[in-house]
Design a protein around this motif. Structure first.
Motif, mmCIF file in Angstrom:
data_model
loop_
_atom_site.group_PDB
_atom_site.id
_atom_site.type_symbol
_atom_site.label_atom_id
_atom_site.label_comp_id
_atom_site.label_asym_id
_atom_site.label_seq_id
_atom_site.Cartn_x
_atom_site.Cartn_y
_atom_site.Cartn_z
ATOM 1 N N ARG A 10 0.932 -1.148 0.051
ATOM 2 C CA ARG A 10 0.028 -0.143 0.112
ATOM 3 C C ARG A 10 0.950 1.093 0.029
ATOM 4 O O ARG A 10 0.341 2.437 -0.438
ATOM 5 C CB ARG A 10 -0.928 -0.018 1.196
ATOM 6 C CG ARG A 10 -0.287 0.470 2.560
ATOM 7 C CD ARG A 10 -1.011 0.171 3.860
ATOM 8 N NE ARG A 10 -0.471 0.810 4.748
ATOM 9 C CZ ARG A 10 0.908 0.540 5.224
ATOM 10 N NH1 ARG A 10 1.513 -0.238 4.725
ATOM 11 N NH2 ARG A 10 1.216 1.287 6.405
ATOM 12 N N LYS A 52 2.482 -3.547 -6.717
ATOM 13 C CA LYS A 52 1.251 -3.116 -7.464
ATOM 14 C C LYS A 52 1.561 -3.449 -9.075
ATOM 15 O O LYS A 52 0.560 -3.971 -9.577
ATOM 16 C CB LYS A 52 1.198 -1.579 -7.419
ATOM 17 C CG LYS A 52 0.437 -1.267 -6.099
ATOM 18 C CD LYS A 52 0.147 0.290 -5.940
ATOM 19 C CE LYS A 52 0.499 0.590 -4.484
ATOM 20 N NZ LYS A 52 0.912 2.007 -4.425
ATOM 21 N N TYR A 78 -0.932 -6.281 -10.740
ATOM 22 C CA TYR A 78 -1.511 -5.701 -12.172
ATOM 23 C C TYR A 78 -1.116 -6.597 -13.259
ATOM 24 O O TYR A 78 -2.097 -6.972 -14.188
ATOM 25 C CB TYR A 78 -1.463 -4.210 -12.485
ATOM 26 C CG TYR A 78 -2.430 -3.522 -11.398
ATOM 27 C CD1 TYR A 78 -3.675 -3.326 -11.625
ATOM 28 C CD2 TYR A 78 -1.623 -2.616 -10.340
ATOM 29 C CE1 TYR A 78 -4.367 -2.624 -10.769
ATOM 30 C CE2 TYR A 78 -2.388 -1.764 -9.696
ATOM 31 C CZ TYR A 78 -3.826 -1.868 -9.932
ATOM 32 O OH TYR A 78 -4.523 -1.070 -8.921
ATOM 33 N N LEU A 115 -5.807 -6.997 -5.500
ATOM 34 C CA LEU A 115 -6.268 -5.649 -6.098
ATOM 35 C C LEU A 115 -7.142 -4.971 -5.606
ATOM 36 O O LEU A 115 -7.178 -3.669 -5.325
ATOM 37 C CB LEU A 115 -6.623 -5.909 -7.786
ATOM 38 C CG LEU A 115 -5.503 -6.622 -8.721
ATOM 39 C CD1 LEU A 115 -6.220 -6.554 -10.203
ATOM 40 C CD2 LEU A 115 -4.316 -5.716 -8.639
ATOM 41 N N ILE A 133 -5.443 -3.724 -2.077
ATOM 42 C CA ILE A 133 -4.444 -2.775 -2.386
ATOM 43 C C ILE A 133 -5.338 -1.562 -2.570
ATOM 44 O O ILE A 133 -4.703 -0.446 -2.408
ATOM 45 C CB ILE A 133 -3.589 -3.289 -3.724
ATOM 46 C CG1 ILE A 133 -2.576 -4.247 -3.166
ATOM 47 C CG2 ILE A 133 -2.699 -2.024 -4.029
ATOM 48 C CD1 ILE A 133 -1.627 -4.636 -4.170
ATOM 49 N N THR A 157 -4.741 1.409 -0.031
ATOM 50 C CA THR A 157 -3.844 2.623 -0.619
ATOM 51 C C THR A 157 -4.451 3.983 -0.626
ATOM 52 O O THR A 157 -3.800 5.070 -0.582
ATOM 53 C CB THR A 157 -3.775 2.319 -2.423
ATOM 54 O OG1 THR A 157 -2.918 1.020 -2.305
ATOM 55 C CG2 THR A 157 -2.501 3.344 -2.781
#
Lengths: 230, 253
Positions: free
Chosen positions: B81, B91, B95, B134, B137, B141
């Protein structure tokens, strides 16, 4: 002198237009001071620059080493997982517990202590939020419309309490009410449009303490002075 | 909640069954292609006990795989995060990896780990892990400035508090994501069993496919639907209990 801003120039990230252009202001003495100006002129931005929350501006801010400057606003919330009373107790340093009790009484928060923040009225939320800031170690507390939803009588009582309990601290009170800043503030920084120079004009307020009588004509003169300055 | 979920499933199931039977009678298809209702009923009665055990086996693996995925996604999302190198790497990896059809990796897992429980568990966990990661996060975040500001400016902010604030403020979203990924865990387990395992309802489906026995397939689908609905309802109830205990206004997905 606690604080002096010299030639502050700032534009928002990715913004085209300047918000401040060669802005100068100062807070010379402790007390309850005001920051007044029309909506969108940059009062909150200036407050957050002073508090050190916004960087990337040109110019200079002079303040004593280790000075603690806190910015609070009326949109802040307390976490919802515990009661307001538990939260206040948790964020209060041990040495400040007697002050916490005094503030709870002075701000009429006794009835809210067992409730969650989301269950409070807007005025109670403002008072609870302001209380926790007053319990921290600070030199300057910026109150950005911190009492916006509090009724007039309670607001008057709270400001009087703050002045009485914290005579050596600096407060910068942001408000849209010209009558309010004229009545309660010692010095009023009137923030004007970026195209005007100087961008800040300082006006002396009436600095009312408690229920002292106020000369209506003098107050009206101060209000006119502020309105003309803006 | 339960009657709603079950009735939704039953409506879809019997609409599908009705469509199949309509196709059968419209095109005069033989019982070998699409069995009649009586055949389906008889087969279902015949395999019910065996398939029930298989579905419970699959559900057990799916639940454990789901829990593992939730735990792992939580840990990785907390680490990822931050606005730093580790966060950026996690991240980017998340992704990119989630864009790959993970089920295609299943044969490699079976080759390496064999056709037993570990392979099924791993595939179930992997399939529901990335959507969970996902979402976690994304939630962890995003700053909740109106609450975090006080802790930041007074020097009280710690990573545990930051995670607590963000999770608490997004508890409805988190519960929705966890419930939504439960179906993925079930799908992952069935796919794993279908590809290469030696037990579970996915394995039974594979046998039924080899036998071209649509009645068995339909019986398996019925049990899968019922138990998947039960699992989703259990998670929704758990979510309501958690929200109530946290003092949040309970909201159903």
């Amino acid at each position: 002198m606690l604080l002096q801003c010299r030639n502050i120039t700032y534009r928002y990230p990715h913004g085209e237009a300047l918000v401040f252009n060669q802005l100068n202001c100062r807070l010379a003495d402790p007390g309850f001071h005001g920051l007044f100006g029309p909506s969108g002129v940059g009062k909150s931005t200036l407050a957050r620059i002073i508090a050190g929350e916004i960087i990337g501006f040109a110019g200079e801010i002079t303040r004593p080493d280790n000075a603690v400057m806190l910015y609070s606003c009326n949109t802040e919330r307390l976490p919802g997982w515990s009661s307001v009373g538990d939260h206040l107790a948790k964020v209060t340093p041990a040495s400040q517990l007697p002050l916490l009790r005094e503030l709870i009484t002075a701000f009429d928060l006794n009835s809210c202590l067992d409730s969650r923040f989301s269950q409070l009225s807007l005025g109670q939320k403002n008072r609870a939020n302001l209380t926790r800031y007053l319990l921290q170690d600070f030199d300057l507390l910026i109150m950005d419309e911190s009492l916006a939803n509090v009724d007039e009588a309670t607001r008057k009582q709270i400001i009087a309490t703050i002045k009485k309990m914290f005579p050596d601290k600096y407060f910068l009170y942001i408000s849209h009410s010209v009558a309010e800043v004229s009545t309660f503030c010692a010095r009023i920084l009137v923030l004007r449009d970026v195209l005007k120079s100087p961008q800040i004009i300082e006006v002396a307020g009436r600095d009312q303490h408690g229920d002292t009588a106020m000369d209506r004509a003098v107050l009206e003169r101060t209000m006119l002075e502020i309105v003309h300055a803006a | 909640m339960l009657p709603k979920r079950i009735s939704q499933f039953l409506i879809i199931y019997f609409l599908g069954l009705g469509l199949l039977l309509a196709i059968k009678y419209c095109f005069s298809l033989s019982d070998y292609v699409i069995p009649g209702f009586t055949d389906i009923e008889n087969t279902a009665a015949d395999v019910f006990g065996r398939y029930l055990r298989a579905v419970l086996d699959t559900l057990g693996v799916a639940v454990i795989g789901h829990l593992l995925a939730i735990a792992l996604a939580t840990v990785v999302a907390i680490a990822g995060r931050g606005d730093n190198l580790v966060g950026a790497m996690i991240k980017t990896a998340a992704y990119n990896l989630q864009a790959y059809p993970i089920v295609a990796v299943a044969p490699i897992i079976f080759i390496l780990l064999g056709d037993g429980l570990p392979s099924r568990l791993l595939i179930a966990a992997i399939i529901c892990y990335f959507p969970l990661l996902l979402s976690f996060i994304g939630i962890l975040t995003e700053p909740v400035a109106s609450i975090e500001h006080f802790y930041v400016v007074t020097g009280r902010m710690r990573w545990q508090l930051e995670v607590k604030i963000r999770a608490f403020e997004n508890i409805h979203k988190l519960m929705t994501v966890v419930t939504g990924s439960a179906t993925l865990a079930m799908v992952g387990t069935i796919v794993a069993e279908f590809i290469g395992a030696d037990s579970g309802i996915g394995y039974s489906l594979r046998i039924a496919l080899y036998q071209s026995d649509m009645a068995k397939v339909l019986a398996a689908l019925f049990l899968i639907g019922v138990f998947n609905s039960l699992y989703l309802v259990s998670l929704e109830l758990l979510g309501l209990v958690i929200q109530k205990n946290m003092g949040v206004e309970p909201r159903m997905n």
